[in-house]
Design an enzyme around this catalytic site. Structure first.
Site, short mmCIF file in Angstrom:
data_model
loop_
_atom_site.label_atom_id
_atom_site.label_comp_id
_atom_site.label_asym_id
_atom_site.label_seq_id
_atom_site.Cartn_x
_atom_site.Cartn_y
_atom_site.Cartn_z
N CYS A 1 0.82 -1.22 0.00
CA CYS A 1 0.00 0.00 0.00
C CYS A 1 0.85 1.27 0.00
CB CYS A 1 -0.95 0.00 1.18
SG CYS A 1 -2.10 -1.38 1.10
N ASN B 1 -10.04 0.13 -0.33
CA ASN B 1 -8.57 0.19 -0.32
C ASN B 1 -8.04 -0.44 -1.61
OD1 ASN B 1 -5.83 -0.14 0.12
ND2 ASN B 1 -6.06 -0.91 2.21
N HIS C 1 -3.28 7.61 1.67
CA HIS C 1 -3.67 6.26 1.24
C HIS C 1 -5.08 6.02 1.77
CE1 HIS C 1 -3.93 2.10 0.52
NE2 HIS C 1 -3.65 1.70 1.75
N1 ACO Z 1 -18.67 -7.64 9.17
C1 ACO Z 1 -19.24 -7.83 10.37
N2 ACO Z 1 -18.55 -8.12 11.47
C2 ACO Z 1 -17.21 -8.24 11.33
C3 ACO Z 1 -16.55 -8.06 10.10
C4 ACO Z 1 -17.36 -7.76 8.99
N3 ACO Z 1 -16.83 -7.56 7.76
N4 ACO Z 1 -15.24 -8.24 10.28
C5 ACO Z 1 -15.06 -8.51 11.59
N5 ACO Z 1 -16.24 -8.50 12.22
C6 ACO Z 1 -16.49 -8.72 13.63
C7 ACO Z 1 -15.44 -9.59 14.26
O1 ACO Z 1 -15.73 -10.95 14.09
C8 ACO Z 1 -15.53 -9.18 15.70
O2 ACO Z 1 -16.64 -9.80 16.28
P1 ACO Z 1 -16.60 -10.34 17.82
O3 ACO Z 1 -16.38 -9.09 18.62
O4 ACO Z 1 -17.92 -10.97 17.98
O5 ACO Z 1 -15.43 -11.26 17.85
C9 ACO Z 1 -15.84 -7.68 15.61
O6 ACO Z 1 -16.40 -7.48 14.31
C10 ACO Z 1 -14.65 -6.79 15.80
O7 ACO Z 1 -13.58 -7.29 14.97
P2 ACO Z 1 -12.21 -6.55 14.90
O8 ACO Z 1 -11.32 -7.24 13.94
O9 ACO Z 1 -11.75 -6.32 16.29
O10 ACO Z 1 -12.68 -5.17 14.26
P3 ACO Z 1 -11.95 -3.79 14.25
O11 ACO Z 1 -12.72 -2.79 14.96
O12 ACO Z 1 -10.49 -3.92 14.56
O13 ACO Z 1 -12.07 -3.44 12.70
C11 ACO Z 1 -10.69 -3.42 10.76
C12 ACO Z 1 -11.44 -4.27 11.74
C13 ACO Z 1 -11.70 -2.56 10.01
C14 ACO Z 1 -9.97 -4.32 9.77
C15 ACO Z 1 -9.69 -2.53 11.50
O14 ACO Z 1 -8.90 -3.29 12.38
C16 ACO Z 1 -8.83 -1.77 10.60
O15 ACO Z 1 -9.27 -0.92 9.85
N6 ACO Z 1 -7.51 -2.01 10.67
C17 ACO Z 1 -6.56 -1.34 9.82
C18 ACO Z 1 -6.39 -2.17 8.66
C19 ACO Z 1 -6.04 -1.33 7.49
O16 ACO Z 1 -6.48 -0.22 7.31
N7 ACO Z 1 -5.23 -1.90 6.68
C20 ACO Z 1 -4.87 -1.24 5.54
C21 ACO Z 1 -3.53 -0.62 5.70
S1 ACO Z 1 -2.42 -1.60 4.95
C22 ACO Z 1 -2.96 -1.80 3.44
O17 ACO Z 1 -3.56 -0.90 2.94
C23 ACO Z 1 -2.77 -3.12 2.77
#
Ligand code: ACO
Length: 325
Positions: A115, A282, A252
């Site tokens: 990315c 993304n 980004h």
């Molecule tokens: N739909 C519904 N529920 C979901 C989904 C989904 N798509 N995905 C996860 N959940 C649930 C999980 O199972 C979990 O449920 P539980 O509490 O019952 O176990 C709950 O939602 C919370 O899951 P987390 O993984 O803790 O969610 P979080 O708030 O961390 O959000 C996310 C996840 C959006 C991926 C976040 O961590 C994030 O944005 N991280 C940064 C990642 C990123 O931006 N990467 C890109 C940079 S690098 C690149 O670009 C390649």
């Protein structure tokens, strides 16, 4: 002191025709529009059609940039293409683009920094121009991340989309001050000990398969804001400008929450941040040139605007570039 700068003279993008909304995804993935929008800001993304490759998107984005610059492909001497989803293991996708544009001279190569790829590609293109090696470089970010999704992993498959963006940089002489147009400063970093936070679980030398994307989302999130803001501050300091001088941040486009927190940390209001994450998701290395092109098309970014781009991704690799449009 007279200085050669890499100055943008054209920009363009291309998005595959098929738009997939969150609601459409929720028909096959255990997710909801509300969850995706709240956690990421993403509302829809584009997916490439069967038989439509990264090079196809890149060629179309490049042609749009050439049209915008009002020059022909034969005036370009260098193609730098950032991608982590190349058409083939080798040769480079950039050489396919060279052929697709009908170029019969010059040189073309790929850059792989996931990315952060476009920040790395801009920095490389800038070095080629400043050293005198290249005069007109087309810098492309192009991806088909839909091809490396695990559709059973709802935490990753809802985040990514396909697309391409391109900008053309030309060697021009300026005074050597922060008022110059073109690239003023670059700041790159990587830290390979974080390999496991974001990676594809296949590869030529390891499994002889392509693999699918794996990410520890919360861990990536923890690193993102601090590293992006630090790199942005470094680039501004090297350029001799402050956040008050910045007209636009073109970040980004991975996650609205990361974008907002990073802008806040650098004391730049959200009115000065270009946002396309809601429409593109993304698109990895393509996200910055896509956002730049959309912002120019909308009339947001205009000549002489000071722009800060910043990106982080797998590696971890991250960086920022300051340039004047
Ligand atoms: N739909 C519904 N529920 C979901 C989904 C989904 N798509 N995905 C996860 N959940 C649930 C999980 O199972 C979990 O449920 P539980 O509490 O019952 O176990 C709950 O939602 C919370 O899951 P987390 O993984 O803790 O969610 P979080 O708030 O961390 O959000 C996310 C996840 C959006 C991926 C976040 O961590 C994030 O944005 N991280 C940064 C990642 C990123 O931006 N990467 C890109 C940079 S690098 C690149 O670009 C390649």
């Amino acid at each position: 002191m007279p200085t050669i700068r890499a100055v943008p003279i054209g920009v363009g993008h291309f998005l595959p025709e098929r738009i997939v909304t969150n609601n459409e995804l929720a028909k096959t993935v255990d997710t909801s529009d509300e969850w995706i929008k709240t956690r990421t800001g993403i509302e829809r993304r584009h997916f490439a059609a069967e038989g439509e490759f990264t090079s196809d998107l890149a060629i179309k984005a490049a042609k749009n940039a050439l049209k915008n610059a009002k020059i022909s492909a034969n005036e370009i001497d260098t193609i730098v293409l950032a991608t982590s989803t190349p058409d083939q293991t080798f040769p480079s996708t950039a050489t396919k683009v060279q052929a697709g544009l009908g170029m019969t001279s010059g040189f073309a190569f790929d850059i792989q920094a996931v990315c952060a790829g476009f920040a790395y590609a801009l920095t490389t293109a800038n070095s080629l121009i400043v050293s005198g090696q290249s005069k007109k470089v087309i810098v492309i970010g192009a991806e088909t991340f839909s091809r490396i999704m695990d559709w059973n992993d709802r935490t990753t498959c809802v985040l990514f989309g396909d697309g391409a963006g391109a900008i053309i940089l030309e060697a021009q002489k300026f005074e050597g001050t922060s008022k110059d147009r073109g690239i003023l400063a670059c700041d790159l970093s990587s830290d390979g000990k974080y390999n496991d936070l974001l990676y594809v679980d296949g590869g030529v030398s390891t499994t002889q398969t392509t693999g699918v994307l794996r990410m520890q989302g919360q861990e990536v999130f923890k690193h993102a804001v601090g590293k992006l803001a630090e790199s942005g501050e470094n680039a501004m300091s090297k350029a001799g400008v402050t956040s008050e001088d910045v007209d636009w941040i073109v970040p980004h486009q991975a996650n609205l929450r990361i974008i907002k927190s990073t802008a806040k940390k650098m004391s730049v209001p959200m009115e000065k941040v270009v946002l396309t994450v809601q429409d593109h998701g993304n698109t990895s290395a393509a996200s910055i040139p896509l956002a730049l092109s959309v912002a120019v098309e909308k009339g947001q970014i205009v000549k002489n605007n000071l722009i800060l781009t910043e990106a982080i991704g797998g590696g971890l690799a991250w960086g920022a570039v300051v340039f004047r449009w």
